[in-house]
Design an enzyme around this catalytic site. Structure first.
Site, PDB file in Angstrom:
ATOM      1  N   ASP A  37       0.988  -1.309  -0.048  1.00  0.00           N
ATOM      2  CA  ASP A  37       0.078  -0.081  -0.051  1.00  0.00           C
ATOM      3  C   ASP A  37       0.778   1.279   0.107  1.00  0.00           C
ATOM      4  OD1 ASP A  37       0.823  -0.746   2.577  1.00  0.00           O
ATOM      5  OD2 ASP A  37      -0.736   0.584   3.647  1.00  0.00           O
ATOM      6  N   ASP A  39       1.828   4.753   1.899  1.00  0.00           N
ATOM      7  CA  ASP A  39       1.657   5.519   3.072  1.00  0.00           C
ATOM      8  C   ASP A  39       1.766   7.018   2.848  1.00  0.00           C
ATOM      9  OD1 ASP A  39       1.913   3.102   4.657  1.00  0.00           O
ATOM     10  OD2 ASP A  39       4.032   2.768   3.785  1.00  0.00           O
TER      11      ASP A  39
END
EC number: 2.7.7.19
Length: 470
Positions: free
Chosen positions: A192, A194
């Site tokens: 993912d 950040d």
């Protein structure tokens, strides 16, 4: 009773409001009026463009998406519960007031991308990075699988949107972690993305609705009590999609950053300090053996950036000259800093944040407190020759009363982080720290001083159940 407001509420609710409902919803009349005037056709067109660009491989047909949009804007008519209706009004207002600015602009033609950073030869540092990590690999695995490893299948689609979001909103959003390093070194893989941003709550609510309208899937937004200003998005099975810290605009302006392909990333040397701090966290250290290859590439990239941009000479520099000890009763790490010209003679790293804030309040020096929020995860105060700060990770021990080298370097990284963030007195300390990363002897971890335990309840935003608790 105002007749115009009564008619507005009657139209919005699909029925005449009761007297009690009238007086409860009356303060919301202006927001309701904006909702009623909202052009759902234009909104639907934006959703379709977002789907085509970022979610092309998943989701329903145009008619299904349109049905979900229309259904949500009359959802209040299906319930008589005042609390649920108030939540619906708030969530509809978020879409009406912010969707176009936050998400709609992502469908406009992209501006030119400027490659504004020097591409370095990162592989030259891989051998050093490997030596560092092997010397850090001193913890036994407990077998516990952390929640961060459970990733939703929505992540790959959200990431595509996020990279464009970071380009369009680079004055209010900044990237860190593996994706930011991927921008520097394409060999680095990422999961993912950040981010830190100044409007995390609004962004995540809009993203949750975008996912719902396109896919029909309901996601949750959780506010975690033990992390300040942190919100995480999870899918229906509790798997991670994305998270974000919210920070003030002042922090966004002041944090050291680098522009890469129109995306601002937190200065890699700041990220290096936070990586060294993270490795003092026992569960992260336990994971190191299985993540060695990934960590080697990331650490090599950070070290090469530090070498080039801060003129750090590896192999010939002095080793750390900070001396520290643990006051186990007070849960404070006391660091003698007199060997470096830092502007104070001692640093007191508290392991309990509440105790730190209590002691700072007694000093009557609140105006001198420096807070970089999630970037440093601590406030800093220099008062009468002493720095006061908070260390948020576990402290590892090499014997009953001696701090392990891994945690000594982590505490030093925390101190260096402060000086990097304020932009002074970090050169000598940074060089000595980086030249001390390979341990002369590989000592096992024999004890762990627990990190600060935060208490509190999770806040929830659930657009399916019309729940808002943060």
């Amino acid at each position: 009773m105002n007749g115009a407001q009564f008619e507005l509420l009657r139209e919005y609710l699909g029925r005449p409001p009761t007297l009690n409902q009238y007086f409860i919803f009356k303060p919301q009349a202006r927001a309701i009026q904006r909702i009623m005037r909202f052009d759902t056709d234009v909104f639907f067109a934006l959703i379709k463009k977002n789907k085509k660009r970022f979610f092309a491989r998943i989701g329903g047909s145009a008619s299904e998406i349109n049905a979900r949009v229309l259904s949500y804007f009359v959802k209040q008519r299906a319930t008589t519960k005042v609390g649920r209706i108030l939540s619906i009004i708030e969530l509809q207002s978020v879409l009406v007031n912010s969707y176009t600015e936050i998400m709609g602009v992502l469908t406009l033609p992209a501006p030119p991308v400027y490659n504004s950073v020097v591409r370095l030869h990162y592989c030259s540092m891989e051998r050093l990075a490997e030596e560092v990590l092997w010397s850090y690999n001193v913890a036994f695995r407990s077998g516990k699988v952390m929640g961060r490893h459970c990733v939703s299948n929505l992540v790959v689609h959200v990431n595509k949107l996020m990279s464009e979001y970071l380009r369009r909103h680079n004055r209010t959003a900044i990237c860190y972690g593996s994706y930011s390093l991927h921008l520097l070194n394409s060999r680095i893989e990422y999961g993912d993305i950040d981010i830190l941003q100044t409007n995390a709550r609004l962004f995540l609510i809009n993203l949750a609705f975008l996912i719902y309208f396109i896919t029909g899937r309901n996601v949750l937004l959780l506010k975690v009590p033990y992390l300040k200003s942190y919100i995480v998005m999870q899918d229906e099975e509790g798997r991670h999609i994305i998270d974000s810290f919210n920070i003030r605009q002042g922090t966004m302006q002041n944090v050291p950053k680098v522009l890469v392909d129109n995306i601002y990333i937190i200065d890699p040397v700041v990220q290096l300090m936070n990586t060294l701090k993270m490795l003092s966290q026992i569960d992260r250290l336990e994971d190191l053996g299985e993540r060695m290859a990934k960590m080697r590439l990331r650490l090599a990239t950070l070290l090469e950036y530090a070498r080039y941009h801060h003129c750090v000479s590896f192999g010939g520099g002095a080793r750390l000259r900070l001396h520290m000890r643990l006051d186990a009763g007070a849960r404070i790490v006391l660091v003698d800093t007199r060997c470096y010209g830092l502007g104070y003679r001692e640093c007191r790293c508290y392991l309990d944040e509440a105790r730190l804030l209590q002691d700072i309040s007694k000093l009557n020096a609140d105006a001198a407190v420096v807070d970089f929020e999630a970037v440093s995860n601590s406030v800093f105060l220099i008062h009468q020759g002493i720095m006061y700060t908070y260390f948020s990770n576990t402290v590892l021990l090499r014997s009953e009363d001696a701090i392990h080298d891994v945690s000594e370097r982590a505490v030093c990284a925390h101190i260096t982080l402060y000086h990097l963030l304020v932009g002074c007195n970090y050169q000598e300390l940074l060089a000595d720290l980086l030249n001390s990363l390979v341990s002369r002897e590989k000592c096992p971890v024999v004890g762990v001083v627990a990190r600060d335990k935060k208490v509190g309840r999770h806040g929830v935003i659930d657009i399916e159940k019309d729940v808002i608790t943060h």
